[in-house]
Design an enzyme around this catalytic site. Structure first.
Site, PDB file in Angstrom:
ATOM      1  CG  HIS A  49      -1.893  -1.110   1.298  1.00  0.00           C
ATOM      2  ND1 HIS A  49      -2.082  -1.885   2.407  1.00  0.00           N
ATOM      3  CD2 HIS A  49      -2.745  -1.592   0.355  1.00  0.00           C
ATOM      4  CE1 HIS A  49      -3.016  -2.789   2.170  1.00  0.00           C
ATOM      5  NE2 HIS A  49      -3.437  -2.641   0.926  1.00  0.00           N
ATOM      6  CE  LYS A  63     -14.107  -6.920   5.499  1.00  0.00           C
ATOM      7  NZ  LYS A  63     -13.815  -6.565   4.095  1.00  0.00           N
ATOM      8  NE  ARG A  77      -3.029  -7.436  -4.209  1.00  0.00           N
ATOM      9  CZ  ARG A  77      -3.703  -7.721  -3.119  1.00  0.00           C
ATOM     10  NH1 ARG A  77      -3.087  -8.202  -2.069  1.00  0.00           N
ATOM     11  NH2 ARG A  77      -5.003  -7.549  -3.081  1.00  0.00           N
ATOM     12  CB  SER A 122      -4.431  -6.909   4.372  1.00  0.00           C
ATOM     13  OG  SER A 122      -3.968  -5.671   3.890  1.00  0.00           O
TER      14      SER A 122
HETATM   15  P1  ADP Z   1      -9.987  -3.689  -0.104  1.00  0.00           P
HETATM   16  O1  ADP Z   1     -10.495  -4.339   1.122  1.00  0.00           O
HETATM   17  O2  ADP Z   1     -10.781  -2.505  -0.545  1.00  0.00           O
HETATM   18  O3  ADP Z   1      -9.624  -4.592  -1.239  1.00  0.00           O
HETATM   19  P2  ADP Z   1      -7.213  -3.529   0.670  1.00  0.00           P
HETATM   20  O4  ADP Z   1      -6.835  -2.822   1.914  1.00  0.00           O
HETATM   21  O5  ADP Z   1      -7.069  -4.999   0.650  1.00  0.00           O
HETATM   22  O6  ADP Z   1      -8.660  -3.002   0.372  1.00  0.00           O
HETATM   23  O7  ADP Z   1      -6.401  -2.932  -0.569  1.00  0.00           O
HETATM   24  C1  ADP Z   1      -6.519  -1.598  -0.969  1.00  0.00           C
HETATM   25  C2  ADP Z   1      -5.892  -1.421  -2.348  1.00  0.00           C
HETATM   26  O8  ADP Z   1      -4.507  -1.736  -2.292  1.00  0.00           O
HETATM   27  C3  ADP Z   1      -6.472  -2.318  -3.430  1.00  0.00           C
HETATM   28  O9  ADP Z   1      -6.476  -1.600  -4.647  1.00  0.00           O
HETATM   29  C4  ADP Z   1      -5.495  -3.460  -3.506  1.00  0.00           C
HETATM   30  O10 ADP Z   1      -5.486  -4.067  -4.785  1.00  0.00           O
HETATM   31  C5  ADP Z   1      -4.208  -2.716  -3.263  1.00  0.00           C
HETATM   32  N1  ADP Z   1      -3.161  -3.591  -2.733  1.00  0.00           N
HETATM   33  C6  ADP Z   1      -3.241  -4.514  -1.769  1.00  0.00           C
HETATM   34  N2  ADP Z   1      -2.053  -5.132  -1.546  1.00  0.00           N
HETATM   35  C7  ADP Z   1      -1.188  -4.564  -2.424  1.00  0.00           C
HETATM   36  C8  ADP Z   1       0.189  -4.776  -2.729  1.00  0.00           C
HETATM   37  N3  ADP Z   1       0.925  -5.703  -2.112  1.00  0.00           N
HETATM   38  N4  ADP Z   1       0.740  -4.012  -3.693  1.00  0.00           N
HETATM   39  C9  ADP Z   1       0.005  -3.085  -4.332  1.00  0.00           C
HETATM   40  N5  ADP Z   1      -1.299  -2.851  -4.119  1.00  0.00           N
HETATM   41  C10 ADP Z   1      -1.890  -3.575  -3.174  1.00  0.00           C
END
Ligand code: ADP
Length: 156
Positions: free
Chosen positions: A18, A42, A91, A129
Site C-alpha cells: 500500500h 465487518k 496485483r 493484508s
Molecule cells: P480492499 O479491502 O478494498 O480490497 P485492501 O486494503 O485490501 O482493500 O487494498 C486496498 C488497495 O490496495 C487495493 O487496490 C489493492 O489491490 C491494493 N493492494 C493490496 N495489496 C497490495 C500490494 N501488495 N501491492 C500493491 N497494491 C496492493
C-alpha cells in the site's frame, strides 16, 4: 485545480504494498487521501484507531498525504473530499476482475471520478493484508511487510 486522489481500502493492516502505491501516486497527484473503510458489519483484526495512527506515523514526513476513515460509499467520500481520482493497486488478474466492476459502479454514482490503477511493484506483489493477519494471529513476526513497527505502538 488541485489534483486530489482518494486511496480507499480496508488496510487491515496497511502494508508496504500500500505504501508503494501511495509513494508512486504522489508523482501523479498533488494530494493523496488514504481512506480507511470502516464497515460496521465487518469486524477488523487491527483496530481502526491504531491503524490510522500507524499510517499517519508512516507518512509523517509527507504533508501531501492525509488519513481519514469512513463508513459510506467510496464515490460519496471522494466527492466530499474534493477528490476526482480514486487510486488503486493491481496485483494480479483476480484484483482486476474485482476492480473492473467497482470502478464502473463508482463512475456511475459520480461521473467525474476516474479510477487510476498502478501495477504493483513485483517484489511487493505477494504481500496481502489477509496473509499478514494470518501470520500475526499465529505469532509470526510481520514487521518486514509493514512500513511501521507494529509492537510498542500505543493504541490511541
Ligand atoms: P480492499 O479491502 O478494498 O480490497 P485492501 O486494503 O485490501 O482493500 O487494498 C486496498 C488497495 O490496495 C487495493 O487496490 C489493492 O489491490 C491494493 N493492494 C493490496 N495489496 C497490495 C500490494 N501488495 N501491492 C500493491 N497494491 C496492493
Amino acid at each position: 485545480m488541485k489534483r486530489i486522489a482518494l486511496f480507499p481500502g480496508s488496510f487491515d493492516p496497511f502494508t508496504k504494498g500500500h505504501e508503494d502505491i501511495v509513494l508512486r501516486g504522489l508523482r501523479l497527484f498533488d494530494e493523496i487521501v488514504i481512506g480507511v473503510g470502516r464497515n460496521a458489519r465487518k469486524e477488523r483484526y487491527f483496530p481502526l484507531e491504531q491503524m490510522i495512527h500507524l499510517i499517519e506515523l508512516a507518512f509523517r514526513d509527507y504533508p501531501d498525504v492525509r488519513v481519514i476513515h469512513y463508513d459510506d460509499l467510496t464515490a460519496n467520500v471522494a466527492r466530499n473530499e474534493g477528490a476526482r481520482f480514486l487510486l488503486r493497486g493491481l496485483r494480479n488478474t483476480t484484483d482486476f476482475e474485482y476492480e473492473n466492476g467497482i470502478s464502473q459502479v463508482n463512475r456511475h454514482i459520480y461521473d467525474e471520478i476516474e479510477t487510476v490503477f498502478l501495477i504493483t511493484s513485483p517484489h511487493l506483489a505477494p504481500i496481502s493484508s489477509s496473509i499478514i493477519r494470518e501470520l500475526h494471529r499465529y505469532g509470526q513476526q510481520v514487521d518486514d511487510y509493514l512500513p511501521y513497527k507494529l509492537v510498542a505502538q500505543p493504541v490511541r
